[in-house]
Motif scaffolding. Sequence first.
Motif, PDB file in Angstrom:
ATOM      1  N   HIS A 163      72.262 -79.377 165.107  1.00  0.00           N
ATOM      2  CA  HIS A 163      73.661 -78.963 165.014  1.00  0.00           C
ATOM      3  C   HIS A 163      74.497 -79.610 166.115  1.00  0.00           C
ATOM      4  N   LYS A 164      73.990 -79.653 167.310  1.00  0.00           N
ATOM      5  CA  LYS A 164      74.718 -80.300 168.403  1.00  0.00           C
ATOM      6  C   LYS A 164      74.970 -81.770 168.108  1.00  0.00           C
ATOM      7  N   ALA A 165      74.000 -82.399 167.455  1.00  0.00           N
ATOM      8  CA  ALA A 165      74.122 -83.827 167.160  1.00  0.00           C
ATOM      9  C   ALA A 165      75.093 -84.107 166.019  1.00  0.00           C
ATOM     10  N   GLY A 166      75.237 -83.144 165.080  1.00  0.00           N
ATOM     11  CA  GLY A 166      76.173 -83.387 163.985  1.00  0.00           C
ATOM     12  C   GLY A 166      75.854 -82.721 162.671  1.00  0.00           C
ATOM     13  N   ILE A 167      74.715 -82.061 162.531  1.00  0.00           N
ATOM     14  CA  ILE A 167      74.368 -81.407 161.274  1.00  0.00           C
ATOM     15  C   ILE A 167      75.180 -80.117 161.135  1.00  0.00           C
ATOM     16  N   GLN A 168      75.979 -80.041 160.067  1.00  0.00           N
ATOM     17  CA  GLN A 168      76.815 -78.862 159.835  1.00  0.00           C
ATOM     18  C   GLN A 168      76.184 -77.907 158.831  1.00  0.00           C
ATOM     19  N   LEU A 169      75.595 -78.446 157.758  1.00  0.00           N
ATOM     20  CA  LEU A 169      74.991 -77.629 156.704  1.00  0.00           C
ATOM     21  C   LEU A 169      73.493 -77.849 156.667  1.00  0.00           C
ATOM     22  N   ILE A 170      72.750 -76.774 156.457  1.00  0.00           N
ATOM     23  CA  ILE A 170      71.295 -76.889 156.321  1.00  0.00           C
ATOM     24  C   ILE A 170      70.830 -75.944 155.223  1.00  0.00           C
ATOM     25  N   GLY A 171      69.799 -76.377 154.498  1.00  0.00           N
ATOM     26  CA  GLY A 171      69.309 -75.608 153.377  1.00  0.00           C
ATOM     27  C   GLY A 171      68.569 -74.348 153.789  1.00  0.00           C
ATOM     28  N   ASP A 172      68.623 -73.351 152.912  1.00  0.00           N
ATOM     29  CA  ASP A 172      67.906 -72.091 153.125  1.00  0.00           C
ATOM     30  C   ASP A 172      66.416 -72.316 152.917  1.00  0.00           C
ATOM     31  N   PRO A 173      65.552 -71.603 153.673  1.00  0.00           N
ATOM     32  CA  PRO A 173      64.101 -71.801 153.524  1.00  0.00           C
ATOM     33  C   PRO A 173      63.552 -71.439 152.152  1.00  0.00           C
ATOM     34  N   LYS A 201      87.517 -85.612 170.340  1.00  0.00           N
ATOM     35  CA  LYS A 201      87.079 -84.788 171.470  1.00  0.00           C
ATOM     36  C   LYS A 201      85.569 -84.923 171.664  1.00  0.00           C
ATOM     37  N   PRO A 202      85.103 -85.895 172.438  1.00  0.00           N
ATOM     38  CA  PRO A 202      83.660 -86.059 172.665  1.00  0.00           C
ATOM     39  C   PRO A 202      83.062 -84.845 173.365  1.00  0.00           C
ATOM     40  N   GLN A 203      81.872 -84.449 172.934  1.00  0.00           N
ATOM     41  CA  GLN A 203      81.147 -83.332 173.541  1.00  0.00           C
ATOM     42  C   GLN A 203      79.726 -83.783 173.847  1.00  0.00           C
ATOM     43  N   ARG A 204      79.225 -83.384 175.005  1.00  0.00           N
ATOM     44  CA  ARG A 204      77.878 -83.751 175.389  1.00  0.00           C
ATOM     45  C   ARG A 204      76.870 -82.923 174.601  1.00  0.00           C
ATOM     46  N   ALA A 205      76.084 -83.577 173.743  1.00  0.00           N
ATOM     47  CA  ALA A 205      75.072 -82.885 172.948  1.00  0.00           C
ATOM     48  C   ALA A 205      73.718 -82.874 173.655  1.00  0.00           C
ATOM     49  N   PHE A 206      73.394 -83.971 174.346  1.00  0.00           N
ATOM     50  CA  PHE A 206      72.172 -84.077 175.131  1.00  0.00           C
ATOM     51  C   PHE A 206      72.396 -85.176 176.152  1.00  0.00           C
ATOM     52  N   SER A 207      71.528 -85.241 177.138  1.00  0.00           N
ATOM     53  CA  SER A 207      71.757 -86.138 178.268  1.00  0.00           C
ATOM     54  C   SER A 207      71.613 -87.604 177.875  1.00  0.00           C
ATOM     55  N   ALA A 208      72.223 -88.460 178.663  1.00  0.00           N
ATOM     56  CA  ALA A 208      72.108 -89.900 178.434  1.00  0.00           C
ATOM     57  C   ALA A 208      70.673 -90.370 178.613  1.00  0.00           C
ATOM     58  N   TYR A 217      73.606 -73.204 154.556  1.00  0.00           N
ATOM     59  CA  TYR A 217      74.246 -72.410 155.607  1.00  0.00           C
ATOM     60  C   TYR A 217      75.091 -73.312 156.495  1.00  0.00           C
ATOM     61  N   ASP A 218      76.289 -72.842 156.789  1.00  0.00           N
ATOM     62  CA  ASP A 218      77.176 -73.527 157.719  1.00  0.00           C
ATOM     63  C   ASP A 218      76.758 -73.120 159.126  1.00  0.00           C
ATOM     64  N   LEU A 219      76.200 -74.052 159.867  1.00  0.00           N
ATOM     65  CA  LEU A 219      75.684 -73.736 161.199  1.00  0.00           C
ATOM     66  C   LEU A 219      76.794 -73.359 162.177  1.00  0.00           C
ATOM     67  N   ASN A 220      78.024 -73.679 161.853  1.00  0.00           N
ATOM     68  CA  ASN A 220      79.131 -73.269 162.712  1.00  0.00           C
ATOM     69  C   ASN A 220      79.380 -71.764 162.628  1.00  0.00           C
ATOM     70  N   GLY A 276      74.827 -87.293 162.972  1.00  0.00           N
ATOM     71  CA  GLY A 276      73.763 -87.048 163.948  1.00  0.00           C
ATOM     72  C   GLY A 276      73.243 -88.326 164.567  1.00  0.00           C
ATOM     73  N   VAL A 277      73.019 -89.361 163.747  1.00  0.00           N
ATOM     74  CA  VAL A 277      72.544 -90.652 164.255  1.00  0.00           C
ATOM     75  C   VAL A 277      73.614 -91.289 165.146  1.00  0.00           C
ATOM     76  N   ALA A 278      74.878 -91.089 164.768  1.00  0.00           N
ATOM     77  CA  ALA A 278      75.976 -91.639 165.566  1.00  0.00           C
ATOM     78  C   ALA A 278      75.959 -91.065 166.980  1.00  0.00           C
TER      79      ALA A 278
END
Length: 831
Positions: A518-528, A608-615, A534-537, A568-570
């Motif tokens: 989600h931090k990387a960019g995934i907004q929707l994910i399938g139910d198990p 608006k760039p946001q830090r998702a994980f360290s460089a 589900y909208d992760l937001n 996410g790859v971006a």
Amino acid sequence: MARAAVRPVSPAAGVPGGPDGSGSGKRGGADKILTKASKRRRRTNILTAAAAVLVILLGAGVVGGTYFFDSVDFEEPTAEAQTTQLLASDNKTVLASLGQFNRSIVPDGSINPLIKLAVVSAEDKGFYKHNGIDMKGIARAAWNNFTGGEVQGASTITQQYAKYATKRKEITYNVKLREAVIARKMEDVYSKDQILGRYLNSVYFGRGAYGVEAAVKAYFGTNRSALTPVGTKGAITAGEAAILAAVIKQPEPTATHKGYDPQNNPTDALDRWRYTVGNMAELALPSGMAEAGVPAGISPPTAYPKTWIRWDADKCSTTCGNNKPSAKIVKYVKRELRDMDISDAELNQGGLQIRTTINPEVQSLAEKAANGKSKKSPLNDMDSTYKSALVAINPTNGRVLAYYGGPDAASWDYAGPNYKDDGKTFVGGGRPPGSTFKIYTLLAALSDGYGMDTIWNSELKKVNGGGKISNSGREGGSLKCPTPRACTLEVSVEQSYNFTFYWLADKLGPEKVIEMAHKAGIQLIGDPETTARYDLNKLSEDELKSKGYGREVGFGQYAVTALDHANGVATIANDGMYIKAHFVRSVSQRDPKTGKFVAVKNTGEKIKPQRAFSADVAAAAQNVMQKIPGINGISLDGGRKAIGKTGTWEFTGKGGKDGDNGDAWMVGGTREIVASVWIGREKQNKKTNQMDLLPIYKYGTKPMNGGSTPGKIWKMFLDSASDAIKAENKPFLPNTTAFVDPNKKGNGEEPPPPPVVTPPQNNPICQIFPQQCQNNGNGGNGNGGNNGNGGNNGGNGTPGITLPAVPGGDNGNDINGGGGGQTDGNVDTPN
């Protein structure tokens, strides 16, 4: 919009006599055959008509009557519905159009004055002299109506606009007189220029064009405008203006007349044009006309212009581009506009110009690569049941450069979410990403301190009494690891081994993997368990945990969209800085004074760039992901540096066999452009009318994997798109282990140290030819000569040489050496 024009008088009806009768259709001989009753009826009609004309002219009872005049309300006409255009990033290419009418409102004072003059000349020569009502025209129409002609109205431009503004379609005496009153009141409220401008913005010119700006483009090309000043390049000429004015009387064919469009009726169009030009010369040319803003010195045209263009009746007018693949972005544009406080009602009213992020050239290249109908696409030789998606993003700013979710706008969107007609109710979208989702598990692990050298065991079974972890048939000695219980995280990424990522999800918790995605960019994910998304937001941490995601999330069991995956790859390519993928760059509307498009306040992209994980984490991920395109034989041209990850998910439907795949992915890209590519397959079931999923193959019955067809599409697109945007070959970050926590361990066993090989010294041959005794193999030791070559000729070692027997020496008797490579010597393609 039909104008109030006097039609020809119809022949007398009901007249006795046949072809030879003297009264057959001729009013001149009618008195001889009319009965006394019919004479009385005719006299009554004539007297009534005369009385009506007298009433109108004297203004005693209707138009001039105070009571009636005051009883007719005049209200400000409602705003005209316009077209909203979605333009590509070049601000010229139309991707889609929204709105019912092909209209673009332009300022009254900025319209080319020659167009104004031509319309006045064709429709109302006395426009600048009367007060909105043509009394002679009313009298003429009334006389015609009461003496047997069709019901008519008057013909001033002000009255025509009054008719349009009141939205009345019927023609009755009461309606026409009310329009006359409204026209008179309009003259007290608006200037002549304002009335003429409003008329020109509302009237229908045919060819689907409402208003003068749309008409100019429909008749003379999209690069022309009604706002271009007289005498400048591209300005509408007097002759061209006369063409536009001439068609207003009847723009399109009817059962009785072909209209005045030169394409449909060149003869009558020319006659009407000559009439208009003659009036233009009489009114203002070449002397000029201050009221209309026409400068002096313009000569009347003598030849019908050849600059008009032909029109395809089947061509779109209000929905241009709406059935192209790029029109699938409309739903995203609408959502982003709502976030900018532009309501759906405002959008439907039209008049906006929206510049999107889509690069038209990159979009075209995406369609060529991913659309199976394209001759150059790797999907071209496959049947229509194969579906694909491709989304490309600029990682430095989050702009979506290309979006392909299917061959047209109306079909199911395979690249993103799908909604009902209301645009709000989600109905589906996304597919299991398989091993491509491992990039998020990797990011979560690295962020938690796990290093690339942590060791993992392939032989452990799933937790809670579970079975064997599926690894696509690669196990035991086939693993590219020292032992099956000693695979490093780095090799597991390169070779896409599932077990390592299952155990990472177990150690981290499935929720941590999803949170990183989600931090990387995934907004929707399938139910198990269901087809829901589900909208992760909108999910809290507790709610996410309650959904019961399993450890299989570590290697991509749950559905995501190609759009989210590209985002996410971006983030990885952007050194861990997340920028939300978006489609809108700017929103503009016409300035009512200048006619130029200006930005709508508080709109446009907000990056608006946001830090998702360290460089440091990003650097480690980039380092290992750069190896994957080469491993799969899809490195980019010219040594262009790129990261990537392949993935598949097994087919579980009916009709498949063991080892079949249902989804295949390739994601990755460069510093300047990343792309996610998906391929699946489905066919409509004629009995259930539902879509049945099918297994995917690359050749014959060989299962398709991410490095095959999706990889070819990915490479084809990125090579061409990188050239199109003139991308530099920018390097990724240098590798680092600064984030590693030495206390974080895997569940594998340390591999045994490699054996120390000492060349035999008691063999005379080795003293004479020492190179014959060196260990040249890559895959282990042969039985004697230490010359194994990686297993069954699959590696790169020098084949073992069988030495002649020498007293006291060892004979090399295994030319194939140790195992480890593929039996066919081909490049190993991980899932």
